[in-house]
Design a protein around this motif. Structure first.
Motif, PDB file in Angstrom:
ATOM      1  N   PRO A 176       0.838  -1.205   0.000  1.00 36.29           N
ATOM      2  CA  PRO A 176       0.000   0.000   0.000  1.00 36.29           C
ATOM      3  C   PRO A 176       0.876   1.260   0.000  1.00 36.29           C
ATOM      4  CG  PRO A 176       0.002  -1.020   2.174  1.00 36.29           C
ATOM      5  CD  PRO A 176       0.774  -1.932   1.259  1.00 36.29           C
ATOM      6  N   ILE A 177       0.651   2.122  -1.003  1.00 40.33           N
ATOM      7  CA  ILE A 177       1.529   3.290  -1.148  1.00 40.33           C
ATOM      8  C   ILE A 177       0.783   4.628  -1.152  1.00 40.33           C
ATOM      9  CG2 ILE A 177       3.340   2.001  -2.336  1.00 40.33           C
ATOM     10  CD1 ILE A 177       2.254   3.356  -4.960  1.00 40.33           C
ATOM     11  N   ALA A 178      -0.539   4.610  -1.309  1.00 44.96           N
ATOM     12  CA  ALA A 178      -1.278   5.869  -1.385  1.00 44.96           C
ATOM     13  C   ALA A 178      -2.766   5.608  -1.190  1.00 44.96           C
ATOM     14  CB  ALA A 178      -1.050   6.534  -2.733  1.00 44.96           C
ATOM     15  N   TYR A 179      -3.468   6.671  -0.841  1.00 46.53           N
ATOM     16  CA  TYR A 179      -4.928   6.575  -0.791  1.00 46.53           C
ATOM     17  C   TYR A 179      -5.530   7.960  -0.974  1.00 46.53           C
ATOM     18  CZ  TYR A 179      -5.464   8.616   3.856  1.00 46.53           C
ATOM     19  OH  TYR A 179      -5.481   9.497   4.911  1.00 46.53           O
ATOM     20  N   ILE A 180      -6.802   7.952  -1.312  1.00 53.47           N
ATOM     21  CA  ILE A 180      -7.609   9.166  -1.345  1.00 53.47           C
ATOM     22  C   ILE A 180      -8.881   8.869  -0.575  1.00 53.47           C
ATOM     23  CG2 ILE A 180      -8.721   8.600  -3.547  1.00 53.47           C
ATOM     24  CD1 ILE A 180      -8.624  11.636  -4.194  1.00 53.47           C
ATOM     25  N   GLY A 181      -9.282   9.800   0.265  1.00 48.91           N
ATOM     26  CA  GLY A 181     -10.507   9.671   1.038  1.00 48.91           C
ATOM     27  C   GLY A 181     -11.478  10.773   0.653  1.00 48.91           C
ATOM     28  N   THR A 182     -12.740  10.407   0.467  1.00 49.14           N
ATOM     29  CA  THR A 182     -13.757  11.373   0.069  1.00 49.14           C
ATOM     30  C   THR A 182     -15.054  11.110   0.811  1.00 49.14           C
ATOM     31  OG1 THR A 182     -14.723  10.055  -1.716  1.00 49.14           O
ATOM     32  CG2 THR A 182     -12.790  11.393  -2.278  1.00 49.14           C
ATOM     33  N   SER A 183     -15.914  12.097   0.786  1.00 50.04           N
ATOM     34  CA  SER A 183     -17.292  11.909   1.228  1.00 50.04           C
ATOM     35  C   SER A 183     -18.173  12.659   0.240  1.00 50.04           C
ATOM     36  CB  SER A 183     -17.500  12.408   2.652  1.00 50.04           C
ATOM     37  OG  SER A 183     -17.344  13.806   2.719  1.00 50.04           O
ATOM     38  N   TYR A 184     -19.384  12.185   0.065  1.00 50.67           N
ATOM     39  CA  TYR A 184     -20.263  12.836  -0.894  1.00 50.67           C
ATOM     40  C   TYR A 184     -21.704  12.799  -0.417  1.00 50.67           C
ATOM     41  CZ  TYR A 184     -21.172   8.055  -2.536  1.00 50.67           C
ATOM     42  OH  TYR A 184     -21.497   6.728  -2.602  1.00 50.67           O
ATOM     43  N   ILE A 185     -22.425  13.798  -0.873  1.00 50.76           N
ATOM     44  CA  ILE A 185     -23.854  13.888  -0.601  1.00 50.76           C
ATOM     45  C   ILE A 185     -24.487  14.673  -1.744  1.00 50.76           C
ATOM     46  CG2 ILE A 185     -23.650  15.941   0.853  1.00 50.76           C
ATOM     47  CD1 ILE A 185     -25.980  14.653   2.544  1.00 50.76           C
ATOM     48  N   CYS A 186     -25.580  14.182  -2.228  1.00 49.45           N
ATOM     49  CA  CYS A 186     -26.292  14.791  -3.363  1.00 49.45           C
ATOM     50  C   CYS A 186     -25.323  14.981  -4.521  1.00 49.45           C
ATOM     51  CB  CYS A 186     -26.957  16.093  -2.940  1.00 49.45           C
ATOM     52  SG  CYS A 186     -28.184  15.866  -1.630  1.00 49.45           S
ATOM     53  N   GLU A 187     -25.090  16.227  -4.908  1.00 47.55           N
ATOM     54  CA  GLU A 187     -24.256  16.493  -6.078  1.00 47.55           C
ATOM     55  C   GLU A 187     -22.868  17.005  -5.714  1.00 47.55           C
ATOM     56  OE1 GLU A 187     -26.570  19.076  -8.580  1.00 47.55           O
ATOM     57  OE2 GLU A 187     -27.792  17.421  -9.297  1.00 47.55           O
ATOM     58  N   ASP A 188     -22.476  16.886  -4.436  1.00 45.22           N
ATOM     59  CA  ASP A 188     -21.176  17.390  -3.982  1.00 45.22           C
ATOM     60  C   ASP A 188     -20.289  16.277  -3.427  1.00 45.22           C
ATOM     61  OD1 ASP A 188     -21.751  20.027  -4.603  1.00 45.22           O
ATOM     62  OD2 ASP A 188     -22.317  20.568  -2.559  1.00 45.22           O
ATOM     63  N   MET A 189     -19.040  16.328  -3.801  1.00 40.72           N
ATOM     64  CA  MET A 189     -18.011  15.417  -3.292  1.00 40.72           C
ATOM     65  C   MET A 189     -16.978  16.271  -2.565  1.00 40.72           C
ATOM     66  SD  MET A 189     -16.322  12.333  -3.338  1.00 40.72           S
ATOM     67  CE  MET A 189     -16.901  11.327  -4.689  1.00 40.72           C
ATOM     68  N   ASP A 190     -16.596  15.858  -1.368  1.00 41.86           N
ATOM     69  CA  ASP A 190     -15.519  16.502  -0.623  1.00 41.86           C
ATOM     70  C   ASP A 190     -14.327  15.565  -0.581  1.00 41.86           C
ATOM     71  OD1 ASP A 190     -16.703  18.996   0.313  1.00 41.86           O
ATOM     72  OD2 ASP A 190     -18.023  17.725   1.519  1.00 41.86           O
ATOM     73  N   ILE A 191     -13.177  16.074  -0.953  1.00 42.92           N
ATOM     74  CA  ILE A 191     -11.962  15.286  -0.794  1.00 42.92           C
ATOM     75  C   ILE A 191     -11.457  15.526   0.616  1.00 42.92           C
ATOM     76  CG2 ILE A 191      -9.578  14.966  -1.544  1.00 42.92           C
ATOM     77  CD1 ILE A 191     -10.507  15.543  -4.380  1.00 42.92           C
ATOM     78  N   ILE A 192     -11.391  14.458   1.386  1.00 39.57           N
ATOM     79  CA  ILE A 192     -10.929  14.535   2.767  1.00 39.57           C
ATOM     80  C   ILE A 192      -9.412  14.648   2.792  1.00 39.57           C
ATOM     81  CG2 ILE A 192     -10.831  13.328   4.981  1.00 39.57           C
ATOM     82  CD1 ILE A 192     -13.510  11.922   4.048  1.00 39.57           C
ATOM     83  N   ASP A 193      -8.759  13.749   2.085  1.00 38.56           N
ATOM     84  CA  ASP A 193      -7.301  13.818   1.971  1.00 38.56           C
ATOM     85  C   ASP A 193      -6.783  12.900   0.874  1.00 38.56           C
ATOM     86  OD1 ASP A 193      -7.297  12.317   5.183  1.00 38.56           O
ATOM     87  OD2 ASP A 193      -7.140  11.202   3.350  1.00 38.56           O
TER      88      ASP A 193
ATOM     89  N   ARG B  51     -19.900  18.529  -8.414  1.00 40.44           N
ATOM     90  CA  ARG B  51     -18.872  19.417  -7.889  1.00 40.44           C
ATOM     91  C   ARG B  51     -17.994  18.681  -6.881  1.00 40.44           C
ATOM     92  NH1 ARG B  51     -20.020  24.726  -4.214  1.00 40.44           N
ATOM     93  NH2 ARG B  51     -21.076  23.157  -2.972  1.00 40.44           N
ATOM     94  N   ILE B  52     -16.695  18.962  -6.953  1.00 45.18           N
ATOM     95  CA  ILE B  52     -15.739  18.436  -5.980  1.00 45.18           C
ATOM     96  C   ILE B  52     -15.156  19.622  -5.222  1.00 45.18           C
ATOM     97  CG2 ILE B  52     -13.594  17.160  -5.619  1.00 45.18           C
ATOM     98  CD1 ILE B  52     -14.134  15.713  -8.280  1.00 45.18           C
ATOM     99  N   LEU B  53     -15.123  19.509  -3.907  1.00 50.65           N
ATOM    100  CA  LEU B  53     -14.567  20.545  -3.043  1.00 50.65           C
ATOM    101  C   LEU B  53     -13.432  19.967  -2.226  1.00 50.65           C
ATOM    102  CD1 LEU B  53     -17.979  21.909  -1.778  1.00 50.65           C
ATOM    103  CD2 LEU B  53     -16.365  23.197  -3.170  1.00 50.65           C
ATOM    104  N   LEU B  54     -12.486  20.822  -1.851  1.00 53.01           N
ATOM    105  CA  LEU B  54     -11.408  20.401  -0.963  1.00 53.01           C
ATOM    106  C   LEU B  54     -10.774  21.617  -0.323  1.00 53.01           C
ATOM    107  CD1 LEU B  54      -8.416  21.056  -2.412  1.00 53.01           C
ATOM    108  CD2 LEU B  54      -9.284  19.306  -3.960  1.00 53.01           C
ATOM    109  N   GLU B  55     -10.021  21.367   0.721  1.00 56.82           N
ATOM    110  CA  GLU B  55      -9.233  22.431   1.345  1.00 56.82           C
ATOM    111  C   GLU B  55      -7.791  21.965   1.395  1.00 56.82           C
ATOM    112  OE1 GLU B  55     -10.206  21.153   5.909  1.00 56.82           O
ATOM    113  OE2 GLU B  55     -11.556  22.443   4.811  1.00 56.82           O
ATOM    114  N   VAL B  56      -6.891  22.936   1.330  1.00 56.74           N
ATOM    115  CA  VAL B  56      -5.468  22.619   1.281  1.00 56.74           C
ATOM    116  C   VAL B  56      -4.703  23.715   2.005  1.00 56.74           C
ATOM    117  CG1 VAL B  56      -5.204  23.728  -0.994  1.00 56.74           C
ATOM    118  CG2 VAL B  56      -3.557  22.000  -0.256  1.00 56.74           C
TER     119      VAL B  56
END
Length: 145
Positions: free
Chosen positions: A54-71, A102-107
């Motif tokens: 295992p070398i990488a991952y992406i975590g997300t959550s979504y509801i309705c028409e929005d996806m949030d990238i957790i990390d 739509r995809i949203l994220l914070e950085v």
């Protein structure tokens, strides 16, 4: 890169995801919160393997028409090899297949590699959260699909 395999993560991959975090010196999520996410039907985690490691991952959550990238976390040895791009493509494909608009994220404002990745995918900076990370601001990015 050859020998790359991306799989949908389940509760069985909790320790593998935590090992990726530990190798990256990241404390983004607790084991308890990760397990809750992996049990949640509205959270989607993909884990990347190189030769079954295992070398990488992406975590997300979504509801309705929005996806949030957790990390998104890639172990240091495998950075700058296109792994994060593969993971982002996987998430975008999922969104398009599931009518997510739509995809949203914070950085962190100083996370140049992540910002470069988001710019590559045409994310737009839409806001700033002052002192979100105690010592620095967070940028909020959006990608309309």
């Amino acid at each position: 890169m050859e020998n790359i395999n991306i799989r949908l993560a389940t509760l069985k991959q909790t320790e593998e995801i935590l090992s990726i975090l530990n190798s990256s010196c990241e404390n983004l999520i607790s084991k308890e919160n990760l397990e809750n996410d992996l049990k949640n039907e509205r959270c989607l985690y993909y884990i990347t393997y190189f030769k079954n490691l295992p070398i990488a991952y992406i975590g997300t959550s979504y509801i309705c028409e929005d996806m949030d990238i957790i990390d998104i976390v890639v172990t240091p040895k495998y950075r700058k090899k296109g792994i994060a791009t593969l993971l982002m493509n996987k998430v975008i494909y999922f969104c398009k297949e599931n009518n997510i608009k739509r995809i949203l994220l914070e950085v962190r404002q100083n996370n140049a590699p992540a910002i470069s990745l988001y710019n590559k995918f045409n994310f737009t900076k839409i806001s700033t959260r002052k002192n979100y990370y105690k010592d620095q601001d967070a940028y909020i990015y959006e990608l309309k699909l």
